[in-house]
Each structure stands twice: as C-alpha cells, then as structure tokens.
Design a protein around this motif. Sequence first.
Motif, short mmCIF file in Angstrom:
data_model
loop_
_atom_site.label_atom_id
_atom_site.label_comp_id
_atom_site.label_asym_id
_atom_site.label_seq_id
_atom_site.Cartn_x
_atom_site.Cartn_y
_atom_site.Cartn_z
N LYS A 16 0.84 -1.22 0.00
CA LYS A 16 0.00 0.00 0.00
C LYS A 16 0.87 1.26 0.00
CE LYS A 16 -3.92 -2.19 2.16
NZ LYS A 16 -4.51 -2.59 3.42
N GLU A 17 1.97 1.22 0.74
CA GLU A 17 2.86 2.39 0.77
C GLU A 17 3.52 2.59 -0.59
OE1 GLU A 17 2.85 4.39 3.34
OE2 GLU A 17 1.95 3.09 4.85
N LEU A 18 3.91 1.48 -1.23
CA LEU A 18 4.54 1.60 -2.55
C LEU A 18 3.51 2.06 -3.59
CD1 LEU A 18 6.97 -1.46 -2.56
CD2 LEU A 18 7.59 0.96 -2.37
N GLU A 49 8.37 10.32 0.45
CA GLU A 49 7.98 9.95 1.83
C GLU A 49 7.32 8.57 1.86
OE1 GLU A 49 5.62 12.75 4.01
OE2 GLU A 49 7.20 14.26 4.00
N GLU A 50 6.50 8.29 0.87
CA GLU A 50 5.81 6.98 0.86
C GLU A 50 6.81 5.84 0.68
OE1 GLU A 50 3.04 6.87 1.97
OE2 GLU A 50 2.22 8.84 1.56
N ARG A 51 7.83 6.09 -0.11
CA ARG A 51 8.85 5.06 -0.28
C ARG A 51 9.59 4.83 1.05
NH1 ARG A 51 11.78 1.82 -3.49
NH2 ARG A 51 13.93 1.86 -2.83
N HIS A 93 -7.13 9.23 -0.03
CA HIS A 93 -6.16 8.13 -0.01
C HIS A 93 -5.46 8.06 1.35
CE1 HIS A 93 -3.61 5.04 -1.57
NE2 HIS A 93 -2.56 5.70 -1.14
N GLU A 94 -5.13 9.22 1.91
CA GLU A 94 -4.47 9.23 3.22
C GLU A 94 -5.41 8.67 4.30
OE1 GLU A 94 -1.39 9.50 4.00
OE2 GLU A 94 -0.76 10.00 1.98
N ALA A 95 -6.71 8.97 4.17
CA ALA A 95 -7.68 8.42 5.14
C ALA A 95 -7.72 6.89 5.01
CB ALA A 95 -9.07 9.02 4.89
N PHE A 96 -7.64 6.40 3.78
CA PHE A 96 -7.61 4.95 3.54
C PHE A 96 -6.35 4.33 4.17
CE2 PHE A 96 -5.50 1.89 0.65
CZ PHE A 96 -6.35 0.80 0.80
N VAL A 97 -5.22 5.01 4.01
CA VAL A 97 -3.96 4.49 4.59
C VAL A 97 -4.05 4.50 6.12
CG1 VAL A 97 -1.46 4.89 4.83
CG2 VAL A 97 -2.53 5.10 2.59
N THR A 98 -4.63 5.54 6.68
CA THR A 98 -4.78 5.61 8.14
C THR A 98 -5.60 4.42 8.63
OG1 THR A 98 -4.66 8.01 8.12
CG2 THR A 98 -5.69 7.02 10.05
N GLU A 126 2.35 9.96 12.17
CA GLU A 126 2.63 10.44 10.80
C GLU A 126 1.33 10.65 10.03
OE1 GLU A 126 5.33 11.40 9.37
OE2 GLU A 126 4.99 11.19 7.21
N GLN A 127 0.38 9.74 10.20
CA GLN A 127 -0.89 9.84 9.46
C GLN A 127 -1.69 11.07 9.89
OE1 GLN A 127 0.10 7.69 6.80
NE2 GLN A 127 -2.05 8.21 6.61
N VAL A 128 -1.57 11.47 11.17
CA VAL A 128 -2.27 12.68 11.62
C VAL A 128 -1.76 13.86 10.79
CG1 VAL A 128 -2.60 14.28 13.56
CG2 VAL A 128 -2.68 11.80 13.95
N GLU A 129 -0.43 13.93 10.65
CA GLU A 129 0.19 15.01 9.88
C GLU A 129 -0.18 14.94 8.39
OE1 GLU A 129 4.66 16.22 8.72
OE2 GLU A 129 4.44 15.32 10.70
N GLU A 130 -0.11 13.71 7.84
CA GLU A 130 -0.40 13.54 6.41
C GLU A 130 -1.84 13.95 6.09
OE1 GLU A 130 1.72 10.74 4.03
OE2 GLU A 130 2.90 12.41 4.75
N GLU A 131 -2.77 13.55 6.97
CA GLU A 131 -4.18 13.90 6.73
C GLU A 131 -4.39 15.40 6.86
OE1 GLU A 131 -7.55 11.64 8.00
OE2 GLU A 131 -6.29 9.96 8.60
FE1 FEO Z 1 2.40 6.38 4.00
FE2 FEO Z 1 0.93 8.99 3.24
O1 FEO Z 1 0.92 7.38 4.14
#
Ligand code: FEO
Length: 164
Positions: A16-18, A49-51, A93-98, A126-131
């Motif tokens: 998912k991150e890739l 960042e995702e990588r 997408h970020e909500a899905f990753v969270t 990290e997800q709090v920041e990304e969202e």
């Molecule tokens: Fe790896 Fe943007 O979540």
Amino acid sequence: MITKIMQDEINNQINKELYSSYLYLSMAAYFEEKNLPGFAHWMRIQDAEEREHAMKLYDFLLERGGKVILKAIDAPKTEWNSTLEVAEEVAAHEAFVTASIYSLYETALKEKDYPAQVMLQWFISEQVEEEKNAADIVASLKLIESHGTAVLVLDHQLSKRGNS
Ligand code: FEO
C-alpha cells in the motif's frame, strides 16, 4: 520471530505504501503537464515519503526475522479533472492508509506483538500530519475556487452596469 499473520499484514502494508508512492508520482507528472511545478514538487516529496514508509516496514520485517514478499503494484490513475480533484483524492487516499495502519495496529495488539506496536505508533502520528496537510491544501483550493466564483459573479454584475 514475527508471527505469520503480522508478516502477511506488514507485507500488505508495504504494498500500500509503494502504491501510494506510485500514485503520487503519477500526480506529480499530471501537475508537470499542467505547468504547475509547485504542486508537482509537493507530489514528488509525497512520493519520496511513501517510499520511506515502505522501507521502514521492510526493514522492520527483516530485523524481526520475517520475510519480505513484494507484490505487484497496481497502476495508478493518470488523469484528473482539476487540481482540487487531485487534492481531494490525496486526502481520501491518506484516510484509507490511516484505516489500514489502524487495522495493522489492532492485529499487533491481538498478536501481542509489542515491537510492532511501538513501530506502528510512529505511523499513527505520521498519518495525523499527512491527513492534516492534505486537508489544508483542499481547504485552500476551495477558498481559491470560491473567490474565483465571486470574481465571476462580480464580472456578471459589471456586465449589466450602465453608464452613470
Ligand atoms: Fe504512507 Fe501517506 O501514508
């Protein structure tokens, strides 16, 4: 030694991150095409960042004696209708990753995998920041759009204005 369940779920999260990295790289190309280098820069940073996120999980799995199993990465979209549509897709997408990270954390609790819980707490923060970053950009674009609409309304009013 990590359990099979944790190993499988971490491998899924690596994928998912890739995929996130791939999606953001596609969005960067879209913005370059649209002559929006600032937005493309934002997406290139997200891609990197995702990588890094994928590699954190990859290294964790190896440190714990697990096996990294890389899977096929889905092809991302290549076309969007607007800058706002891209930003909204990043936010979704970020909500899905969270949600996926939370599910992985729940598995770590069930499996009593304490090292995984500690490692995943970094991802939760990290997800709090990304969202938040994605939501801020969506909000700014909506503001710009609403001002654009206001300009159009004024333009329409001015078109009706007579000499005085
Ligand atoms: Fe790896 Fe943007 O979540």
